[in-house]
Design a protein around this motif. Structure first.
Motif, PDB file in Angstrom:
ATOM      1  N   LEU A 109       0.821  -1.204   0.000  1.00 34.55           N
ATOM      2  CA  LEU A 109       0.000   0.000   0.000  1.00 34.55           C
ATOM      3  C   LEU A 109       0.859   1.259   0.000  1.00 34.55           C
ATOM      4  N   ASN A 168       0.593   3.925  -2.975  1.00 34.06           N
ATOM      5  CA  ASN A 168       0.224   5.324  -2.755  1.00 34.06           C
ATOM      6  C   ASN A 168       1.251   6.274  -3.345  1.00 34.06           C
ATOM      7  N   ASP A 181      -8.785   1.626  -7.329  1.00 34.43           N
ATOM      8  CA  ASP A 181      -9.111   2.022  -5.965  1.00 34.43           C
ATOM      9  C   ASP A 181      -8.189   1.280  -4.995  1.00 34.43           C
ATOM     10  N   SER A 182      -7.512   2.029  -4.145  1.00 35.69           N
ATOM     11  CA  SER A 182      -6.505   1.415  -3.277  1.00 35.69           C
ATOM     12  C   SER A 182      -7.105   0.381  -2.329  1.00 35.69           C
ATOM     13  N   ARG A 183      -8.339   0.592  -1.906  1.00 34.11           N
ATOM     14  CA  ARG A 183      -8.962  -0.369  -0.988  1.00 34.11           C
ATOM     15  C   ARG A 183      -9.277  -1.682  -1.698  1.00 34.11           C
ATOM     16  N   GLN A 239      -6.024  -3.455  -2.217  1.00 32.04           N
ATOM     17  CA  GLN A 239      -5.576  -4.035  -0.959  1.00 32.04           C
ATOM     18  C   GLN A 239      -6.274  -5.364  -0.685  1.00 32.04           C
ATOM     19  N   GLN A 240      -7.554  -5.443  -1.026  1.00 30.71           N
ATOM     20  CA  GLN A 240      -8.289  -6.698  -0.833  1.00 30.71           C
ATOM     21  C   GLN A 240      -7.728  -7.807  -1.719  1.00 30.71           C
ATOM     22  N   GLN A 256      -5.509   5.457   6.566  1.00 23.71           N
ATOM     23  CA  GLN A 256      -6.003   4.107   6.310  1.00 23.71           C
ATOM     24  C   GLN A 256      -5.001   3.122   6.880  1.00 23.71           C
ATOM     25  N   ASP A 262      -2.695   0.089   7.152  1.00 21.71           N
ATOM     26  CA  ASP A 262      -2.039  -0.869   6.269  1.00 21.71           C
ATOM     27  C   ASP A 262      -2.048  -2.223   6.958  1.00 21.71           C
TER      28      ASP A 262
END
Length: 383
Positions: free
Chosen positions: A12, A16, A42-44, A47-48, A327, A329
């Motif tokens: 992450l 970013n 989308d970073s989220r 991340q998933q 957010q 990490d």
């Protein structure tokens, strides 16, 4: 073509770093996402997807591979050609079944791209990071031939630490060489005399305002060196490979037993000259992404801890403006801020090699630098 490789544990954080380049306030400098294996930017969501693959190797910490491929300003490269080179580089490196993103940055005069990859493959195997530098050198030479690219030596090969863009700009603005370039030039002139002893090096250096601090163990063994020049301090490694201790002793006549006293006396003079001064020391230090700050030096007051020969210290925290709420990490447990298009852009980490070729030296794994800072905090005077 030069590859600058980093392996870390915070996908992450690396993501970013690249995503914020997509929102550079100067439209001409905004990065482009050339290709991605992820379903979304989308970073989220990313991340998933990363978390899912991470479950295949839950105990692997350093699973993030992030490299920048830097090309000569003379190379004419459109996005299609850069993308082809990127995929060839990944394939040759063993990343054929992995999550990846390929960005093109436009914040430097030369073409360069960033490859962000999960070392954990979709089948649960892990791409080895053994002999990364040597393997990458072979790949870059091969791709230079295939795509008719200009071959460029890295600063590691030339043994001189390349000048940062800020140093060059400051030199052009003031008409005076930077502290680092001036010190490099003076030391080169002394070393080029040939077959001088360490005592002669110290004497000639001190006559020109250069003081030396050697990391000398009680046994007399030396493991590092720091240079001081007219209020400026820099470690040998930061000054350039030629000036770190392991390379320095190849260029001079040195014997540990014979020269132990001269080195101890030089250390004493350096501590006397710099350890008790009331005026600040200009010190080359890293910024929060690991590269040396280009446009200014940290100003330090006199203290014993200034005499260490390694490690980095925590840089000043940047302002909160432009940041979203933090957010978490999931790999590092750290708060990571997502930067938006109105966010302040961090200082450029670029530098030039001996050919005048600018290289992006991006380091983005803050967790890795946190470990380095913890190590440096345990080091005392003369280390």
């Amino acid at each position: 073509m030069i590859a600058s490789q980093k392996i870390g544990k915070s996908f992450l954080g690396a993501l970013n770093y690249n995503l914020k380049k997509l929102y550079h306030p100067d439209q001409n400098k905004r990065a482009e996402l050339l290709d991605s294996s992820f379903a979304s930017t989308d970073s989220r969501m990313i991340q998933q997807e990363i978390r899912l693959i991470k479950t295949l190797k839950p105990n692997l910490n350093r699973y993030v591979y992030h490299t920048s491929l830097n090309f000569s300003i003379e190379d004419e490269l459109d996005n299609n050609k850069l993308l082809s080179i990127a995929h060839d580089y990944l394939k040759e490196s063993g990343y054929t079944n992995n999550q990846y993103m390929i960005f093109r940055h436009h914040d430097a005069p030369h073409p360069h791209i960033h490859l962000l990859v999960n070392r954990i493959s979709f089948d649960g195997t892990v791409v080895s990071d053994s002999n990364n530098f040597k393997r990458s050198e072979g790949i870059t030479r091969k791709l230079e031939q295939k795509y008719n690219l200009k071959e460029v030596q890295s600063s590691k090969e030339t043994l001189l630490k390349a000048a940062k863009i800020g140093e060059i700009e400051r030199t052009l603005r003031t008409g005076k060489p930077s502290d680092k370039l001036l010190l490099q030039n003076k030391l080169i002139n002394i070393l080029n005399l040939g077959n001088i002893t360490i005592k002669e090096l110290i004497e000639r250096g001190e006559r020109q305002g250069i003081h030396f601090l050697f990391n000398q163990a009680t046994t007399g063994k030396i493991s590092g060196i720091t240079y001081f020049h007219n209020g400026f301090k820099i470690k040998g490694q930061a000054l350039g490979n030629r000036f770190k201790w392991a390379e320095l002793i190849k260029q001079i006549n040195y014997e540990q037993i014979r020269d132990g006293k001269a080195i101890s006396e030089a250390n004493s003079r350096t501590r006397t000259n710099y350890g008790n001064q009331s005026w600040p020391i200009r010190e080359a230090k890293p910024n929060r992404y690991g590269g040396n700050r280009d446009n200014e030096l940290y100003i330090s007051g006199p203290a014993d801890s200034y005499f260490d020969d390694g490690g980095s210290r925590e840089a000043d925290k940047i302002g909160e403006e432009g940041r979203s709420k933090p957010q978490r990490d999931f790999e590092t447990g750290e708060d990571v801020y997502i930067l938006h298009d109105d966010s302040p852009i961090d200082r450029d980490n670029s530098h030039y090699d001996s050919y005048g070729f600018e290289i992006s030296n991006d380091v983005d794994d803050e967790a890795m630098h946190g470990r380095n800072r913890k190590k440096s905090q345990g080091r005392g005077i003369g280390r």
